[in-house]
Design a protein around this motif. Structure first.
Motif, PDB file in Angstrom:
ATOM      1  N   UNK A 289      77.447   2.420  69.110  1.00 38.98           N
ATOM      2  CA  UNK A 289      75.959   1.532  68.637  1.00 38.98           C
ATOM      3  C   UNK A 289      75.354   1.968  67.350  1.00 38.98           C
ATOM      4  N   UNK A 290      75.693   3.220  66.830  1.00 43.78           N
ATOM      5  CA  UNK A 290      75.131   3.848  65.640  1.00 43.78           C
ATOM      6  C   UNK A 290      76.072   4.628  65.098  1.00 43.78           C
ATOM      7  N   UNK A 291      75.846   5.065  63.786  1.00 42.71           N
ATOM      8  CA  UNK A 291      76.489   6.027  63.089  1.00 42.71           C
ATOM      9  C   UNK A 291      75.954   7.233  62.990  1.00 42.71           C
ATOM     10  N   UNK A 292      76.348   8.227  63.722  1.00 41.13           N
ATOM     11  CA  UNK A 292      75.774   9.653  63.755  1.00 41.13           C
ATOM     12  C   UNK A 292      76.272  10.454  62.909  1.00 41.13           C
ATOM     13  N   UNK A 293      75.403  11.414  62.194  1.00 40.97           N
ATOM     14  CA  UNK A 293      76.040  12.410  61.413  1.00 40.97           C
ATOM     15  C   UNK A 293      75.283  13.772  62.000  1.00 40.97           C
TER      16      UNK A 293
ATOM     17  N   UNK B  57      68.182  13.151  50.690  1.00 39.31           N
ATOM     18  CA  UNK B  57      68.219  12.241  49.616  1.00 39.31           C
ATOM     19  C   UNK B  57      69.359  11.291  49.708  1.00 39.31           C
ATOM     20  N   UNK B  58      70.488  11.691  50.016  1.00 41.47           N
ATOM     21  CA  UNK B  58      71.728  10.953  50.415  1.00 41.47           C
ATOM     22  C   UNK B  58      71.643  10.131  51.599  1.00 41.47           C
ATOM     23  N   UNK B  59      70.968  10.689  52.680  1.00 39.57           N
ATOM     24  CA  UNK B  59      70.661   9.920  53.956  1.00 39.57           C
ATOM     25  C   UNK B  59      69.660   8.866  53.879  1.00 39.57           C
ATOM     26  N   UNK B  60      68.808   9.229  52.951  1.00 37.21           N
ATOM     27  CA  UNK B  60      67.485   8.108  52.863  1.00 37.21           C
ATOM     28  C   UNK B  60      68.292   7.016  52.096  1.00 37.21           C
ATOM     29  N   UNK B  61      69.164   7.284  51.262  1.00 29.72           N
ATOM     30  CA  UNK B  61      70.072   6.265  50.275  1.00 29.72           C
ATOM     31  C   UNK B  61      71.029   5.466  51.115  1.00 29.72           C
ATOM     32  N   UNK B  62      71.407   5.920  51.965  1.00 29.06           N
ATOM     33  CA  UNK B  62      72.449   5.492  52.829  1.00 29.06           C
ATOM     34  C   UNK B  62      72.083   4.187  53.544  1.00 29.06           C
ATOM     35  N   UNK B  63      72.772   3.199  53.281  1.00 32.70           N
ATOM     36  CA  UNK B  63      72.386   1.784  54.026  1.00 32.70           C
ATOM     37  C   UNK B  63      73.027   1.649  55.267  1.00 32.70           C
ATOM     38  N   UNK B  64      72.456   1.632  56.245  1.00 31.04           N
ATOM     39  CA  UNK B  64      73.177   1.210  57.452  1.00 31.04           C
ATOM     40  C   UNK B  64      72.135   0.610  58.689  1.00 31.04           C
ATOM     41  N   UNK B  65      72.582  -0.275  59.351  1.00 28.04           N
ATOM     42  CA  UNK B  65      71.451  -0.709  60.187  1.00 28.04           C
ATOM     43  C   UNK B  65      70.910   0.159  61.479  1.00 28.04           C
ATOM     44  N   UNK B  66      71.796   1.165  61.782  1.00 31.62           N
ATOM     45  CA  UNK B  66      71.598   1.986  62.898  1.00 31.62           C
ATOM     46  C   UNK B  66      72.259   3.404  62.579  1.00 31.62           C
ATOM     47  N   UNK B  67      71.527   4.203  61.997  1.00 33.01           N
ATOM     48  CA  UNK B  67      72.000   5.598  61.554  1.00 33.01           C
ATOM     49  C   UNK B  67      71.339   6.645  62.266  1.00 33.01           C
TER      50      UNK B  67
ATOM     51  N   UNK C  65      58.482  15.053  52.911  1.00 32.32           N
ATOM     52  CA  UNK C  65      58.762  14.033  52.085  1.00 32.32           C
ATOM     53  C   UNK C  65      59.893  13.245  52.112  1.00 32.32           C
ATOM     54  N   UNK C  66      61.025  13.693  52.624  1.00 32.90           N
ATOM     55  CA  UNK C  66      62.338  13.011  52.779  1.00 32.90           C
ATOM     56  C   UNK C  66      62.594  12.586  53.857  1.00 32.90           C
ATOM     57  N   UNK C  67      61.921  12.728  54.972  1.00 34.30           N
ATOM     58  CA  UNK C  67      62.620  12.273  56.432  1.00 34.30           C
ATOM     59  C   UNK C  67      61.752  11.290  57.019  1.00 34.30           C
ATOM     60  N   UNK C  68      62.302  10.328  57.868  1.00 35.47           N
ATOM     61  CA  UNK C  68      61.731   9.461  58.470  1.00 35.47           C
ATOM     62  C   UNK C  68      62.234   9.554  59.774  1.00 35.47           C
ATOM     63  N   UNK C  69      62.059   8.519  60.604  1.00 35.12           N
ATOM     64  CA  UNK C  69      62.371   8.645  61.978  1.00 35.12           C
ATOM     65  C   UNK C  69      64.028   8.546  62.576  1.00 35.12           C
ATOM     66  N   UNK C  70      64.712   8.430  61.669  1.00 35.31           N
ATOM     67  CA  UNK C  70      66.148   8.342  61.884  1.00 35.31           C
ATOM     68  C   UNK C  70      66.864   9.804  61.604  1.00 35.31           C
TER      69      UNK C  70
ATOM     70  N   UNK D 146      76.276  10.220  49.744  1.00 36.30           N
ATOM     71  CA  UNK D 146      75.924   8.881  50.174  1.00 36.30           C
ATOM     72  C   UNK D 146      76.989   8.282  50.185  1.00 36.30           C
ATOM     73  N   UNK D 147      78.067   8.152  49.258  1.00 38.79           N
ATOM     74  CA  UNK D 147      79.337   7.345  49.288  1.00 38.79           C
ATOM     75  C   UNK D 147      80.169   7.791  50.167  1.00 38.79           C
ATOM     76  N   UNK D 148      80.195   9.153  50.490  1.00 38.07           N
ATOM     77  CA  UNK D 148      80.919   9.661  51.857  1.00 38.07           C
ATOM     78  C   UNK D 148      80.387   9.306  53.280  1.00 38.07           C
ATOM     79  N   UNK D 149      79.272   9.209  52.974  1.00 33.81           N
ATOM     80  CA  UNK D 149      78.588   8.504  54.622  1.00 33.81           C
ATOM     81  C   UNK D 149      79.081   7.025  54.598  1.00 33.81           C
ATOM     82  N   UNK D 150      78.808   6.351  53.662  1.00 31.44           N
ATOM     83  CA  UNK D 150      79.551   4.972  53.491  1.00 31.44           C
ATOM     84  C   UNK D 150      80.808   4.771  53.807  1.00 31.44           C
TER      85      UNK D 150
END
Length: 372
Positions: free
Chosen positions: A190-194, A211-221, A239-244, A319-323
């Motif tokens: 149900x999610x993409x986990x790194x 920076x890459x993870x913040x730019x990574x567009x995924x609905x549930x990462x 300054x670069x993290x959130x709740x994901x 970011x491209x690799x995550x995607x």
């Protein structure tokens, strides 16, 4: 394998006791000198202690430890000195006709110092550079050693770029404890986990990862961080993290296995190291890898087979690799299978030991020829 005569360490005796039991090494073969390391450990807890004081004490510790080993070095055919601590004993060993092997676990000290200094300046964080005496000491070891062992071709290249004789260099990759690392679960559906495993620091390329993870567009990462966080970059991280992004802290090896088994990929964007052990551990758990060449990845696995190798200090490439891995589950599955197969090829630590013994025998012949 029956070749060990003695281990010299700056571990305190109680940690040496623990290692003796866990690694099945007779305690009488481990000699400890905790004085220099102990002073630095205590000093680090004092309010006035700083990087400048620690730099001076690290020089003192290195000198004391190196001379201590030299004074009590037993007769042997080959002496392996970890870089920075082996010069005096190495000279003693060579004077007796034994071999001196310098072992360096990360990139050439001048390269490491320069790239880390550049990185700290880039992110406007104060760093006290490596003491010049320590650099000169390691370069004396390079000159004195019969052979030099390094864990990856990335490290070898940094030595060759500094003008080190290529005939001295031997690449011996680390092994994996296959008894400890193996798949124990599956990644969530149900999610993409790194997952990141190691010290969360500039050396490990943390700002580029965030920076890459913040730019990574995924609905549930999710990004799971396993390990300690360098206090020097705490404000930068905020300054670069959130709740994901989830910080787990330091865990046991058994728990590391769980996090590797339940991740869609391990991400390791280091700018400098030798051969990150967690990469082989991830492969043994069937976890694909996203890493820079500066982790030693190219010695361990092939791009697009067991994982993706991306340029260091490049957030967009990450970011491209995550995607790509998120969008291509079939590719992930193929990589997971390839990881398990590659882990078996690498083998356990016995393979590493056998290669080190070969290097010792070769160095012994070189040493005897130099005496003649």
């Amino acid at each position: 394998m029956g070749h060990l005569e003695r281990i010299f360490t700056s571990l305190p005796w109680w940690k040496a006791e623990k290692e003796s039991r866990e690694q099945n090494i007779p305690r009488e073969r481990i000699s400890c000198n905790f004085l220099g390391q102990g002073i630095r450990h205590v000093g680090n807890k004092l309010p006035f202690y700083n990087d400048k004081i620690d730099s001076k004490l690290s020089v003192l510790q290195t000198k004391l430890f190196s001379k201590w080993v030299a004074n009590i070095l037993p007769q042997c055919d080959a002496y392996i000195g970890i870089s920075g601590s082996g010069l005096h004993a190495g000279r003693v060993a060579k004077s007796r006709g034994a071999a001196y092997i310098m072992d360096r676990g990360s990139s050439h000290i001048r390269y490491a110092n320069a790239i880390l200094q550049e990185e700290y300046l880039r992110w406007k964080i104060l760093r006290f550079p490596i003491n010049p005496w320590l650099i000169e000491n390691e370069e004396s070891e390079i000159e004195e050693a019969n052979l030099i062992t390094v864990p990856s071709h990335f490290v070898e290249k940094t030595f060759l770029d500094q003008g080190v004789n290529p005939l001295k260099m031997r690449v011996v990759p680390y092994g994996i404890s296959l008894e400890e690392f193996y798949p124990v679960d599956n990644p969530p559906t149900d999610c993409f986990r790194l997952v990141f495993v190691g010290q969360f620091s500039l050396r490990k390329g943390v700002p580029y990862l965030l920076e890459a993870f913040r730019a990574f567009k995924h609905p549930n990462k999710q990004l799971i961080v396993v390990g300690s966080v360098d206090e020097k970059i705490s404000s930068l991280i905020k300054a670069l993290v959130d709740n994901t992004v989830h910080f787990i802290g330091i865990v046991t090896r058994a728990e590391v296995k769980k996090y590797l088994s339940t991740a869609h990929a391990l991400v390791l964007p280091s700018i400098e190291e030798g051969l990150a052990l967690v990469q082989a551990q991830a492969m043994a758990c069937g976890c694909p890898i996203i890493a820079t060449p500066n982790t030693g990845s190219e010695t361990l696995f092939k791009h697009e087979r067991e994982g993706l190798i991306v340029e260091a200090q490049n957030s967009k490439a990450l970011t491209a690799a995550f995607t790509r891995l998120a969008d291509e589950p079939n590719l992930r599955n193929r990589m997971s299978i390839a990881c398990l197969e590659r882990a078996k090829e690498i083998g356990g630590w016995k393979v590493y030991a056998e290669e080190i013994v070969k290097v010792c025998r070769e160095a012994n012949k070189v040493s005897l020829m130099e005496l003649i």
